[in-house]
Design a protein around this motif. Structure first.
Motif, PDB file in Angstrom:
ATOM      1  N   VAL A  24       0.842  -1.202   0.000  1.00 43.14           N
ATOM      2  CA  VAL A  24       0.000   0.000   0.000  1.00 43.14           C
ATOM      3  C   VAL A  24       0.881   1.259   0.000  1.00 43.14           C
ATOM      4  O   VAL A  24       0.651   2.193  -0.764  1.00 43.14           O
ATOM      5  CB  VAL A  24      -0.965   0.006   1.209  1.00 43.14           C
ATOM      6  CG1 VAL A  24      -1.685   1.344   1.323  1.00 43.14           C
ATOM      7  CG2 VAL A  24      -1.975  -1.129   1.085  1.00 43.14           C
ATOM      8  N   HIS A  25       1.913   1.253   0.814  1.00 41.06           N
ATOM      9  CA  HIS A  25       2.776   2.437   0.893  1.00 41.06           C
ATOM     10  C   HIS A  25       3.546   2.661  -0.391  1.00 41.06           C
ATOM     11  O   HIS A  25       3.754   3.800  -0.811  1.00 41.06           O
ATOM     12  CB  HIS A  25       3.752   2.304   2.059  1.00 41.06           C
ATOM     13  CG  HIS A  25       3.095   2.542   3.382  1.00 41.06           C
ATOM     14  ND1 HIS A  25       3.799   2.622   4.553  1.00 41.06           N
ATOM     15  CD2 HIS A  25       1.804   2.716   3.708  1.00 41.06           C
ATOM     16  CE1 HIS A  25       2.953   2.845   5.555  1.00 41.06           C
ATOM     17  NE2 HIS A  25       1.738   2.900   5.064  1.00 41.06           N
ATOM     18  N   THR A  26       3.959   1.584  -1.021  1.00 37.75           N
ATOM     19  CA  THR A  26       4.729   1.716  -2.259  1.00 37.75           C
ATOM     20  C   THR A  26       3.868   2.301  -3.374  1.00 37.75           C
ATOM     21  O   THR A  26       4.338   3.072  -4.195  1.00 37.75           O
ATOM     22  CB  THR A  26       5.287   0.344  -2.678  1.00 37.75           C
ATOM     23  OG1 THR A  26       6.035  -0.195  -1.591  1.00 37.75           O
ATOM     24  CG2 THR A  26       6.197   0.455  -3.884  1.00 37.75           C
ATOM     25  N   LEU A  27       2.575   1.927  -3.383  1.00 36.54           N
ATOM     26  CA  LEU A  27       1.698   2.363  -4.468  1.00 36.54           C
ATOM     27  C   LEU A  27       1.057   3.727  -4.204  1.00 36.54           C
ATOM     28  O   LEU A  27       0.655   4.412  -5.130  1.00 36.54           O
ATOM     29  CB  LEU A  27       0.582   1.340  -4.673  1.00 36.54           C
ATOM     30  CG  LEU A  27       1.014   0.019  -5.321  1.00 36.54           C
ATOM     31  CD1 LEU A  27      -0.108  -1.013  -5.208  1.00 36.54           C
ATOM     32  CD2 LEU A  27       1.382   0.250  -6.778  1.00 36.54           C
ATOM     33  N   SER A  28       0.966   4.124  -2.948  1.00 32.83           N
ATOM     34  CA  SER A  28       0.171   5.302  -2.604  1.00 32.83           C
ATOM     35  C   SER A  28       0.902   6.598  -2.905  1.00 32.83           C
ATOM     36  O   SER A  28       2.116   6.694  -2.764  1.00 32.83           O
ATOM     37  CB  SER A  28      -0.183   5.275  -1.120  1.00 32.83           C
ATOM     38  OG  SER A  28      -0.907   6.440  -0.783  1.00 32.83           O
ATOM     39  N   GLU A  29       0.132   7.608  -3.301  1.00 34.80           N
ATOM     40  CA  GLU A  29       0.729   8.924  -3.535  1.00 34.80           C
ATOM     41  C   GLU A  29       0.673   9.792  -2.288  1.00 34.80           C
ATOM     42  O   GLU A  29       1.244  10.867  -2.284  1.00 34.80           O
ATOM     43  CB  GLU A  29       0.014   9.627  -4.695  1.00 34.80           C
ATOM     44  CG  GLU A  29      -1.430   9.989  -4.359  1.00 34.80           C
ATOM     45  CD  GLU A  29      -2.281  10.258  -5.594  1.00 34.80           C
ATOM     46  OE1 GLU A  29      -1.906   9.818  -6.684  1.00 34.80           O
ATOM     47  OE2 GLU A  29      -3.324  10.912  -5.427  1.00 34.80           O
ATOM     48  N   ILE A  30      -0.039   9.359  -1.259  1.00 34.88           N
ATOM     49  CA  ILE A  30       0.005  10.155  -0.036  1.00 34.88           C
ATOM     50  C   ILE A  30       1.156   9.651   0.816  1.00 34.88           C
ATOM     51  O   ILE A  30       1.440   8.469   0.856  1.00 34.88           O
ATOM     52  CB  ILE A  30      -1.314  10.155   0.779  1.00 34.88           C
ATOM     53  CG1 ILE A  30      -2.054   8.839   0.665  1.00 34.88           C
ATOM     54  CG2 ILE A  30      -2.215  11.294   0.378  1.00 34.88           C
ATOM     55  CD1 ILE A  30      -3.398   8.847   1.358  1.00 34.88           C
ATOM     56  N   PRO A  31       1.834  10.558   1.487  1.00 43.07           N
ATOM     57  CA  PRO A  31       3.001  10.151   2.256  1.00 43.07           C
ATOM     58  C   PRO A  31       2.623   9.134   3.324  1.00 43.07           C
ATOM     59  O   PRO A  31       1.543   9.221   3.905  1.00 43.07           O
ATOM     60  CB  PRO A  31       3.488  11.461   2.891  1.00 43.07           C
ATOM     61  CG  PRO A  31       2.433  12.468   2.654  1.00 43.07           C
ATOM     62  CD  PRO A  31       1.541  11.981   1.582  1.00 43.07           C
ATOM     63  N   PRO A  32       3.503   8.181   3.556  1.00 41.93           N
ATOM     64  CA  PRO A  32       3.208   7.088   4.472  1.00 41.93           C
ATOM     65  C   PRO A  32       2.956   7.522   5.906  1.00 41.93           C
ATOM     66  O   PRO A  32       2.408   6.776   6.692  1.00 41.93           O
ATOM     67  CB  PRO A  32       4.454   6.190   4.395  1.00 41.93           C
ATOM     68  CG  PRO A  32       5.503   7.016   3.752  1.00 41.93           C
ATOM     69  CD  PRO A  32       4.807   8.034   2.926  1.00 41.93           C
ATOM     70  N   LEU A  33       3.314   8.754   6.253  1.00 43.60           N
ATOM     71  CA  LEU A  33       3.158   9.234   7.619  1.00 43.60           C
ATOM     72  C   LEU A  33       1.805   8.908   8.235  1.00 43.60           C
ATOM     73  O   LEU A  33       1.729   8.414   9.350  1.00 43.60           O
ATOM     74  CB  LEU A  33       3.335  10.754   7.635  1.00 43.60           C
ATOM     75  CG  LEU A  33       4.563  11.268   8.367  1.00 43.60           C
ATOM     76  CD1 LEU A  33       4.621  12.778   8.323  1.00 43.60           C
ATOM     77  CD2 LEU A  33       4.608  10.752   9.803  1.00 43.60           C
TER      78      LEU A  33
END
Ligand SMILES: Nc1nc2c(ncn2[C@@H]2O[C@H](COP(=O)(O)OP(=O)(O)O)[C@@H](O)[C@H]2O)c(=O)[nH]1
Ligand SMILES: [Mg+2]
Lengths: 196, 125
Positions: free
Chosen positions: A36-45
């Motif tokens: 999910v983090h690799t694909l997402s454009e929102i920062p993982p924070l």
């Protein structure tokens, strides 16, 4: 002070903003958060937080302010697909005690990517059964962990008791292209089922 | 210092805990507002932002870019059920629009047209 108009209400397109969602499911440690983090454009924070149960009543909370409610870690990602289409990814815990949450997430979803670690295949059966029973399209993504024996796809299909039409692929959740390929395969599969 | 107003213009008084804002209301609109529902701010909402209680104000500010219910819940660190109530309040008095979720096919999934657009968009990445 003048506020800029909201982008999407006055965007170039005339299409209304529309959300779609895909679930990323699988057992503990299989790579859900990573994908999910690799694909997402929102920062993982902000994308993984302990969250109170999705449907938890606030009555309980106001009555007993210091009550510890069940919290679940839910990964959450966003991809802007085009002017008006936004894809949300939900990484959901695989345990059956979270099914109350899956029901809400699965309603209206495009489908699911079920991540599998071949060293611990049992962990994915709950997810596969759930999506099969619900009639939700899903694909199987085998995450290649170091030291995993290299099995033939046919052997894996047999072990997971997959129907022949269910797509199966090897992925690396840490690699965006690989995750994207899994999403594309899922959407193709979902389209084939709608068209059929 | 200023007294902030609730979204309906009533005096909201000091900053109140978010659970007090919801006054125990919950669940009511779960079916109507799935967690991926998109909202955006209206011109009226943009004009009124400064007068709102802090939690409402943050939602209206988030809504300047189209944003989902679940993103609002994460940003405010509240359960989705709580965010749903607050969003309903703001929509009820015209500060936010809730965009209707896409109609689903008989199989419960998105339409062929939407899936086709999704596929095109993903392939173009
Ligand atoms: N080799 C390899 N390691 C992975 C892969 N996906 C995740 N990992 C690693 O496995 C660990 C657990 O992943 P995580 O995403 O937290 O799993 P989750 O519990 O399903 O959310 C992390 O250290 C990741 O870096 C993969 O595809 N290949
Ligand atoms: Mg995780």
């Amino acid at each position: 002070m003048d506020y800029a108009p909201a982008e999407a209400t006055t965007g170039t397109g005339t299409l209304p903003p529309t959300p779609l969602k895909i679930l990323i499911a699988g057992g503990f440690g299989v790579g859900k958060t990573t994908m999910v983090h690799t694909l997402s454009e929102i920062p993982p924070l902000n994308t993984e937080q302990e969250m109170t149960e999705l449907s938890e009543g606030v009555d309980d909370l106001s009555a007993v302010p210091d009550k510890r409610t069940t919290t679940v870690a839910m990964d959450f990602g966003r991809l802007t697909v085009d002017d008006s289409l936004i894809l949300y990814l939900f990484g959901t815990p695989g345990q059956s005690r979270f099914w109350f949450m899956w029901d809400e997430l699965a309603a209206g979803a495009v489908g699911a990517v079920v991540l599998v670690d071949l060293r611990r295949v049992d962990d994915c059966f709950a997810a596969i059964d759930y999506f099969e029973n619900r009639g939700l399209p899903f694909v199987i993504a085998i995450n290649d962990f170091p030291g995993t024996e290299r099995f033939d796809a046919r052997v894996v299909r047999d072990a997971l008791v997959l129907k022949p039409e269910v797509p199966l692929m090897w992925t690396d959740a840490r690699d965006g292209r690989s995750g994207l390929a899994a999403l594309i395969s899922l959407v193709e599969h979902a389209l084939a089922r709608v068209a059929a | 210092m200023d007294d902030h107003l609730g979204p309906d213009g009533s005096a909201g008084g000091r900053v109140v805990p978010v659970y007090a804002l919801t006054r125990g209301r919950t669940r009511s609109s779960g079916r109507d507002m799935p967690i991926e529902s998109l909202v955006s701010v209206t011109e009226h909402g943009q004009r009124s932002v400064a007068s709102l209680d802090i939690e409402y104000r943050r939602i209206v500010e988030l809504g300047r870019r189209v944003v989902s219910l679940v993103e609002i819940a994460f940003a405010l660190r509240v359960p989705v059920g709580v965010a749903r109530v607050l969003v309903s309040d703001l929509a009820g008095c015209g500060h936010l629009v809730i965009h209707a979720p896409p109609p689903l096919e008989a199989n419960g999934g998105p339409s062929q047209e939407l899936l086709g657009r999704l596929l095109d968009g993903l392939r173009a990445r």
